[in-house]
Design an enzyme around this catalytic site. Structure first.
Site, short mmCIF file in Angstrom:
data_model
loop_
_atom_site.label_atom_id
_atom_site.label_comp_id
_atom_site.label_asym_id
_atom_site.label_seq_id
_atom_site.Cartn_x
_atom_site.Cartn_y
_atom_site.Cartn_z
N ARG A 1 0.84 -1.21 0.00
CA ARG A 1 0.00 0.00 0.00
C ARG A 1 0.87 1.25 0.00
O ARG A 1 0.56 2.24 -0.66
CB ARG A 1 -0.97 0.00 1.19
CG ARG A 1 -1.81 1.27 1.24
CD ARG A 1 -3.04 1.26 2.15
NE ARG A 1 -3.03 0.28 3.20
CZ ARG A 1 -2.33 0.39 4.35
NH1 ARG A 1 -1.59 1.46 4.57
NH2 ARG A 1 -2.37 -0.56 5.24
N TYR B 1 -17.69 17.74 -13.36
CA TYR B 1 -17.93 16.30 -13.52
C TYR B 1 -18.91 15.85 -12.42
O TYR B 1 -18.72 16.17 -11.24
CB TYR B 1 -16.60 15.55 -13.41
CG TYR B 1 -16.77 14.05 -13.47
CD1 TYR B 1 -17.15 13.43 -14.65
CD2 TYR B 1 -16.59 13.27 -12.34
CE1 TYR B 1 -17.33 12.05 -14.70
CE2 TYR B 1 -16.77 11.90 -12.38
CZ TYR B 1 -17.14 11.30 -13.56
OH TYR B 1 -17.33 9.95 -13.61
N ASP C 1 -8.29 19.55 -12.33
CA ASP C 1 -8.59 18.24 -12.92
C ASP C 1 -8.19 18.33 -14.39
O ASP C 1 -8.85 19.01 -15.18
CB ASP C 1 -10.08 17.92 -12.75
CG ASP C 1 -10.45 16.54 -13.27
OD1 ASP C 1 -9.78 16.05 -14.20
OD2 ASP C 1 -11.44 15.96 -12.77
N LYS D 1 -9.33 7.62 -18.52
CA LYS D 1 -9.72 8.24 -19.78
C LYS D 1 -8.54 8.25 -20.74
O LYS D 1 -8.09 7.20 -21.15
CB LYS D 1 -10.29 9.64 -19.49
CG LYS D 1 -11.29 9.69 -18.32
CD LYS D 1 -12.57 8.93 -18.58
CE LYS D 1 -13.44 8.75 -17.34
NZ LYS D 1 -13.78 9.96 -16.61
C1 LIG Z 1 -14.20 10.19 -15.27
C2 LIG Z 1 -13.82 11.45 -14.60
C3 LIG Z 1 -13.56 11.48 -13.23
C4 LIG Z 1 -13.71 10.25 -12.36
O1 LIG Z 1 -12.74 9.28 -12.67
P1 LIG Z 1 -12.94 7.68 -12.50
O2 LIG Z 1 -11.66 7.17 -13.04
O3 LIG Z 1 -14.15 7.30 -13.30
O4 LIG Z 1 -13.13 7.41 -11.06
C5 LIG Z 1 -13.17 12.68 -12.68
N1 LIG Z 1 -13.04 13.81 -13.42
C6 LIG Z 1 -13.30 13.80 -14.75
C7 LIG Z 1 -13.14 15.07 -15.53
C8 LIG Z 1 -13.69 12.63 -15.38
O5 LIG Z 1 -13.95 12.64 -16.69
#
Ligand SMILES: *Cc1c(COP(=O)(O)O)cnc(C)c1O
Length: 394
Positions: free
Chosen positions: A51, A103, A175, A200
């Site tokens: 961890r 989001y 983000d 993504k």
């Molecule tokens: C998908 C997404 C998240 C969340 O991420 P996960 O990997 O699905 O937990 C957060 N911010 C943005 C902009 C996203 O597209």
């Protein structure tokens, strides 16, 4: 020439490939071990328990820090896990200023979970410094930005917000999921923390769930390191490997995603069934100048509004190459209906205020040939119009 001087394409392609000293393996192996022998009492190889750190995850984390021009990287089990870890910096009585077109999962985390721990948030257009100023309180601790926002592609000037925030000793958190460090590096623009849903574009193949945090500064990095290990939402060795494999082709994929999205956005712009297209790569997109100043390219997703909400159902039923599915950033094209999927957790009045209504569709453009993507959309839109308008004439 040292590795640090390599261009980003070279650093991406070479992630982990010169770090395995025993065998010289070009692909850094998966260390599937939770425990590591201590040579003696009081000694460590640098690895004790999975961890805290694992060799495979460490290579990914160090590469991520370099790619985002940060001091430390942290790989998490999802984008939400990364966000949860970062938000754990805050506690009872703290207040955050957050991008309005957010989001859905981040909104849900703040409003339904962080709120239980006494953390509150104000949602504002973060490109409006006056609006930020007005929502600032004595207990405000950070500004949280998405740029471009998803799905409406609103742009925030990262440098301007980071400057405003640092003058007040507030953190700037970005983000960076939609642009990735290949196109935008917020820490170079003054931000303190970058988070990613690596599920993504970084992973890029719709096959791995992962998140990343990259921090600037020794103290902040140590604090996130403590939270990452204490909360424990860390990435497994095999998923770390899978993510690195995806990241090696990031530059190629992002160039192609950007190209394809630009072609498809321009196609839809002139389509008679389409009312509006939201993409920073289009002339006249609000914030395009700032986007071009702070990023070297555009994301591969955009949104569009059809002229009649009744087109949505038959359109989603008739697309074949493009999958009706809820994600973005992979090599396969996906179409999402934000009002009922990704953004369903955002209250209708906030959704309506920003424009996420029942005519809005989000298109994550993959790396297929644009001719095939155009033909898929053309025929699905045509089928939708015939069903609706044909029905009206009877
Ligand atoms: C998908 C997404 C998240 C969340 O991420 P996960 O990997 O699905 O937990 C957060 N911010 C943005 C902009 C996203 O597209």
């Amino acid at each position: 020439m040292s590795e640090k001087q390599w261009k980003i394409e070279s650093r991406l392609a070479q992630i982990g490939s010169i770090e395995e000293p025993v065998t010289g393996a070009v692909n850094f192996p998966i260390y599937q071990s939770t425990a590591f022998r201590h040579p003696r009492l009081g000694q460590s190889t640098g690895f004790d328990y999975i961890r805290t750190i694992n060799p495979t995850r460490k290579v990914l984390e160090e590469a991520s820090a370099t790619l985002e021009s940060g001091d430390a990287g942290f790989a998490c089990s999802s984008g939400m896990a990364a966000l949860q870890t970062v938000f754990a910096l805050f506690g009872q009585g703290d207040h955050l200023i957050v991008s309005l077109d957010l989001y859905g999962g981040t909104y849900r985390l703040l409003e339904r979970i962080l709120s239980r721990f006494g953390v509150t948030a104000s949602y504002v257009d973060t490109n409006d410094l006056e609006a930020i100023e007005q929502s600032c309180r004595p207990n405000t601790k950070a500004v949280f930005i998405e740029t471009p926002t998803n799905p409406l592609m609103m742009i925030t000037d990262i440098r301007a917000v980071a400057e405003w925030a640092s003058q007040r000793q507030l953190l700037t958190i970005v983000d960076n999921t939609l642009l990735t460090p290949y196109f935008q590096r917020p820490l170079e623009l003054g931000a303190d923390i970058v988070v990613h849903s690596a599920t993504k574009y970084l992973g890029g193949h719709n096959d791995v769930l992962a998140g990343l945090i990259v921090t600037k500064g020794k103290e902040l990095s140590a604090e996130i390191s403590f939270l990452h290990n204490s909360i424990g939402a860390v990435l497994s060795p095999s998923d770390s490997y899978q993510l690195m494999k995806g990241m090696k082709t990031l530059a190629l994929r992002m160039d192609r995603h950007e190209h394809n999205a630009t072609v498809l956005a321009n196609y839809l712009l002139t389509h008679p069934a389409v009312a509006e297209v939201f993409y920073p790569g289009l002339e006249g997109h609000p914030g395009r100048e700032i986007q071009n100043k702070q990023s070297s390219g555009n994301t591969g997703i955009f949104s569009f509004k059809v002229k009649d909400a009744r087109y949505v159902e038959p359109l989603l039923r008739n697309i074949k190459l493009i999958a009706f599915a809820e994600s973005l950033g992979g090599v396969e094209s996906l179409m999402t209906y934000p009002a009922v999927q990704t953004h369903a957790d955002i209250p209708a009045e906030i959704r309506d205020a920003v424009g996420v209504d029942d005519r809005l569709l989000r298109f994550s453009v993959g790396i297929e040939h644009t001719d095939d993507l155009i033909e898929d959309l053309r025929s699905a839109l045509e089928a939708a119009r015939q069903e609706i308008e044909g029905g009206e004439q009877q």
